[in-house]
Design an enzyme around this catalytic site. Structure first.
Site, PDB file in Angstrom:
ATOM      1  N   ARG A 274      44.961  66.517  36.876  1.00 35.66           N
ATOM      2  CA  ARG A 274      44.522  65.128  36.719  1.00 35.66           C
ATOM      3  C   ARG A 274      43.967  64.595  38.042  1.00 35.66           C
ATOM      4  O   ARG A 274      42.954  63.892  38.063  1.00 35.66           O
ATOM      5  CB  ARG A 274      45.698  64.257  36.251  1.00 35.66           C
TER       6      ARG A 274
ATOM      7  N   ASN B 267      45.871  63.098  25.587  1.00 33.49           N
ATOM      8  CA  ASN B 267      44.539  62.583  25.918  1.00 33.49           C
ATOM      9  C   ASN B 267      43.531  63.676  26.170  1.00 33.49           C
ATOM     10  O   ASN B 267      43.916  64.786  26.539  1.00 33.49           O
ATOM     11  CB  ASN B 267      44.649  61.704  27.177  1.00 33.49           C
TER      12      ASN B 267
ATOM     13  N   CYS C 108      47.286  55.758  20.136  1.00 33.38           N
ATOM     14  CA  CYS C 108      47.132  55.265  21.508  1.00 33.38           C
ATOM     15  C   CYS C 108      47.892  53.956  21.620  1.00 33.38           C
ATOM     16  O   CYS C 108      48.012  53.219  20.638  1.00 33.38           O
ATOM     17  CB  CYS C 108      45.648  55.052  21.788  1.00 33.38           C
TER      18      CYS C 108
ATOM     19  N   HIS D  75      40.004  54.420  23.431  1.00 29.59           N
ATOM     20  CA  HIS D  75      39.650  53.913  24.763  1.00 29.59           C
ATOM     21  C   HIS D  75      38.243  53.313  24.765  1.00 29.59           C
ATOM     22  O   HIS D  75      37.675  53.082  25.830  1.00 29.59           O
ATOM     23  CB  HIS D  75      39.827  54.995  25.853  1.00 29.59           C
TER      24      HIS D  75
ATOM     25  N   TYR E 292      39.613  49.615  29.186  1.00 26.69           N
ATOM     26  CA  TYR E 292      38.751  50.735  29.601  1.00 26.69           C
ATOM     27  C   TYR E 292      37.268  50.352  29.576  1.00 26.69           C
ATOM     28  O   TYR E 292      36.445  51.017  30.211  1.00 26.69           O
ATOM     29  CB  TYR E 292      38.983  51.960  28.709  1.00 26.69           C
TER      30      TYR E 292
HETATM   31  C1  G6P Z   1      47.192  54.037  29.108  1.00 28.97           C
HETATM   32  C2  G6P Z   1      46.473  54.894  28.125  1.00 28.97           C
HETATM   33  C3  G6P Z   1      47.087  56.222  27.949  1.00 28.97           C
HETATM   34  C4  G6P Z   1      47.290  56.882  29.285  1.00 28.97           C
HETATM   35  C5  G6P Z   1      48.123  56.004  30.179  1.00 28.97           C
HETATM   36  C6  G6P Z   1      48.168  56.575  31.573  1.00 28.97           C
HETATM   37  O1  G6P Z   1      48.222  53.425  28.537  1.00 28.97           O
HETATM   38  O2  G6P Z   1      46.317  54.274  26.890  1.00 28.97           O
HETATM   39  O3  G6P Z   1      46.235  56.999  27.170  1.00 28.97           O
HETATM   40  O4  G6P Z   1      47.929  58.122  29.118  1.00 28.97           O
HETATM   41  O5  G6P Z   1      47.600  54.743  30.268  1.00 28.97           O
HETATM   42  O6  G6P Z   1      49.213  56.036  32.291  1.00 28.97           O
HETATM   43  P1  G6P Z   1      49.654  56.601  33.707  1.00 28.97           P
HETATM   44  O7  G6P Z   1      50.857  55.833  34.078  1.00 28.97           O
HETATM   45  O8  G6P Z   1      49.886  58.068  33.526  1.00 28.97           O
HETATM   46  O9  G6P Z   1      48.499  56.354  34.625  1.00 28.97           O
END
Ligand code: G6P
Length: 442
Positions: free
Chosen positions: A94, A148, A170, A200, A254
Site C-alpha cells: 500500500r 478494496n 463499503c 468510492h 473520494y
Molecule cells: C475508508 C474506505 C475503505 C478503506 C478505509 C481505509 O473507510 O471506505 O475502503 O479501506 O477507508 O482506512 P485506513 O485507516 O486503512 O486508511
C-alpha cells in the site's frame, strides 16, 4: 443449526468490529461458529485477534465458537457466510501504491488512481481462487467482499468467478447516512439516501426522512460545512457552493480527488512530507492497536479502532448477513450487478446502489439514466474499471497502460508510461501474471 461464518483476513485489526457486530445481533443472526482464516505471514496477528475474539465472546456469554486456521479449504467447508478483508502485499505494498504516484506528480491513494489499479491487479487473482474454492466447498454461502478496490474486485468476481453469491460492501454510504442523520437530529433508521454510481465514486442523489425529501436542507448543511463525510483516511477540503448547487447531489469524500485534484495533491504531498504515507500512519495505528489487543483484560472493541478509515464497516457487513439470513427485504447500499438499474451502464457492470436484500441476494432498485452532470465521468470510471480487470487477468502491460490512460487521475500518455513501469517493478513479487512473456505479446 447455527450459522457458520468464515473471515478471510481474520488477523486484520478490523476483525473485533465484526465480532462485536455478531454479538450485538445474535438474537436475529445466531452465529454459532466463527473461523478466522489468514496466511502464514499473518500468524502472530491472527493469534492475538483470536484471543481477543474469545474474550469478547466469553464476556457476551453467547454460545459462539471461535477458532483460527491457516487452512482456507478446511475453513470454508460448509460455511454460510464468508467475508474478505485482505490486503495482498500488506501495508508495504500500500505504501508503494501511495508513494510512487506522488513521486511522479499524481495522486497516490490506495483505491484511486494508479494505486487503486495496482491494488486490483494484486487482489483479483487471489480472490478468484477463493471464488473457485467456495464454489466447491460452500456453494450456497454468501461472499461479503470488503477487500478494496471493492467495486472492481466484486465485478471481477461476478464476471470471472464461478461462485455467484457475491456482494461488495463499503462503509462510505453507511457513514454518509449516519452523518446525515446526526446533523438532522433524527434516528438513522428514518433516513434513506438514494445512492447512485460506483464504489468510492457514489453520489447521494436524494435524501429522505420518513419519506419526505430533505435533500436541499442537507445540501445547505454541506455548504455551511456543518456536515462533513470525510473518514480518518481522506482529506477534508470542503465543497464550494457553486459545485454543490450545480451538481445538486451529495458527493462522497473520494470525489475530492477528482474535482479538487490540484488542491488534494498539494495537501497529500504536504502530509506525506511531514507524516509519510497513509500506509505508514496506519502501520503506527496498527502497532498501538495490536498492543492494546494483547491486554488480557481487554474484552471489547477498543476505541482506537475508530482511528481507521474503515471504522463501523462491520455494521454494514453484519446487517447484510442478517437481512439475507432473515429474508428481510429491507434496503441497503451494496455493490452488485447493475441488471439495468442504471440504464447508461452495462447490465453486467457492478454498481454501488440501493438494493432490496432478500435471501436470494440483492435486487438493485432502478435509478434510470445517470444525471447529465456526472454521466460522462461515471461512464469513464466504469470503462477504466473494466480495463483494470482486463489487465489484472491478462497480465498485459498494454492493457494496464490503457487502464492508466482512462483513469481521470492519470490520463497523460507520456507520464503514464514511467509511472506504470516503476509500479510494475516495485510490485513484481505480487504480480505473477505480469511476469509472463506470453502476456506481453498479446
Ligand atoms: C475508508 C474506505 C475503505 C478503506 C478505509 C481505509 O473507510 O471506505 O475502503 O479501506 O477507508 O482506512 P485506513 O485507516 O486503512 O486508511
Amino acid at each position: 443449526m447455527g450459522i457458520k461464518v468464515v473471515i478471510i483476513g481474520g488477523g486484520s485489526s478490523y476483525t473485533p468490529e465484526l465480532i462485536e457486530g455478531f454479538i450485538k445481533r445474535y438474537e436475529s443472526l445466531p452465529v454459532s461458529e466463527i473461523i478466522l482464516c489468514d496466511i502464514e505471514s499473518g500468524t502472530a496477528k491472527l493469534a492475538i485477534i483470536t484471543r481477543l475474539a474469545e474474550r469478547m465472546i466469553h464476556r457476551s456469554g453467547l454460545p459462539i465458537r471461535v477458532s483460527s486456521t491457516l487452512n482456507r479449504r478446511h475453513a470454508l467447508e460448509g460455511a454460510d457466510f464468508v467475508s474478505t478483508q485482505i490486503r495482498v502485499g500488506g501495508l508495504e505494498a500500500r505504501a508503494l501504491d501511495e508513494r510512487i504516484p506522488l513521486k511522479h506528480g499524481f495522486i497516490g491513494q490506495e483505491t484511486n488512481g494508479a494505486g487503486g489499479i495496482f491494488k486490483a491487479f494484486r487482489t483479483i487473482p487471489v480472490l478468484l481462487e477463493l471464488s473457485k474454492e467456495m464454489h466447491e466447498l460452500c456453494p450456497d454461502a454468501w461472499l461479503i467482499n470488503f477487500t478494496n478496490p471493492a467495486g472492481i474486485v466484486t465485478e471481477a468476481l461476478l464476471k470471472h468467478g464461478p461462485h455467484q453469491n457475491v456482494i461488495g460492501v463499503c462503509n462510505i454510504p453507511f457513514n454518509m447516512r449516519n452523518s446525515t442523520a446526526e446533523v438532522l437530529h433524527v434516528d438513522v433508521k428514518r433516513v434513506s439516501i438514494e445512492f447512485i454510481g460506483l464504489n468510492h465514486f457514489v453520489f447521494g442523489r436524494r435524501v429522505f426522512v420518513d419519506g419526505s425529501d430533505r435533500t436541499q436542507e442537507v445540501m445547505q448543511r454541506l455548504m455551511t460545512k456543518q456536515l462533513d463525510f470525510s473518514p480518518a483516511n481522506i482529506v477534508s477540503l470542503g465543497w464550494s457552493d457553486a459545485f454543490l448547487q450545480a451538481v445538486n447531489m451529495l458527493p462522497n469524500p473520494y470525489h475530492q480527488y477528482y474535482f479538487q485534484t490540484t488542491e488534494t495533491l498539494k495537501k497529500d504531498l504536504a502530509a506525506y512530507n511531514t507524516n509519510g504515507t497513509r500506509a505508514e500512519i496506519v502501520q503506527e495505528v496498527e502497532r498501538t492497536l495490536f498492543e492494546a489487543y494483547q491486554d488480557e483484560q481487554l474484552d471489547e472493541k477498543p476505541a482506537e479502532l475508530e482511528l481507521r478509515g474503515g471504522a463501523y464497516y462491520s455494521d454494514a457487513a453484519c446487517s447484510l448477513m442478517d437481512s439475507i439470513y432473515n429474508n428481510r427485504g429491507d434496503v441497503q447500499t451494496v455493490n452488485t450487478l447493475n441488471r439495468g438499474a442504471i440504464s447508461d451502464l452495462p447490465v453486467d457492470a457492478v454498481i454501488e446502489v440501493n438494493a432490496v436484500i432478500t435471501k436470494e441476494g440483492p435486487l438493485p432498485i432502478t435509478v434510470g439514466p445517470l444525471p447529465l452532470s456526472v454521466k460522462g465521468l461515471i461512464m469513464q470510471m466504469k470503462q477504466m474499471e473494466e480495463l483494470t480487470i482486463q489487465a489484472a487477468l491478462s497480465g498485459s502491460t498494454k492493457d494496464a497502460y490503457l487502464a492508466f490512460l482512462m483513469n481521470p487521475l492519470i490520463q497523460d500518455e507520456k507520464r503514464a508510461q514511467p509511472l506504470l513501469e516503476e509500479m510494475l517493478l516495485a510490485h513484481a513479487a505480487w504480480l505473477p501474471q505480469f511476469q509472463s512473456k506470453e502476456a506481453q505479446r498479446t
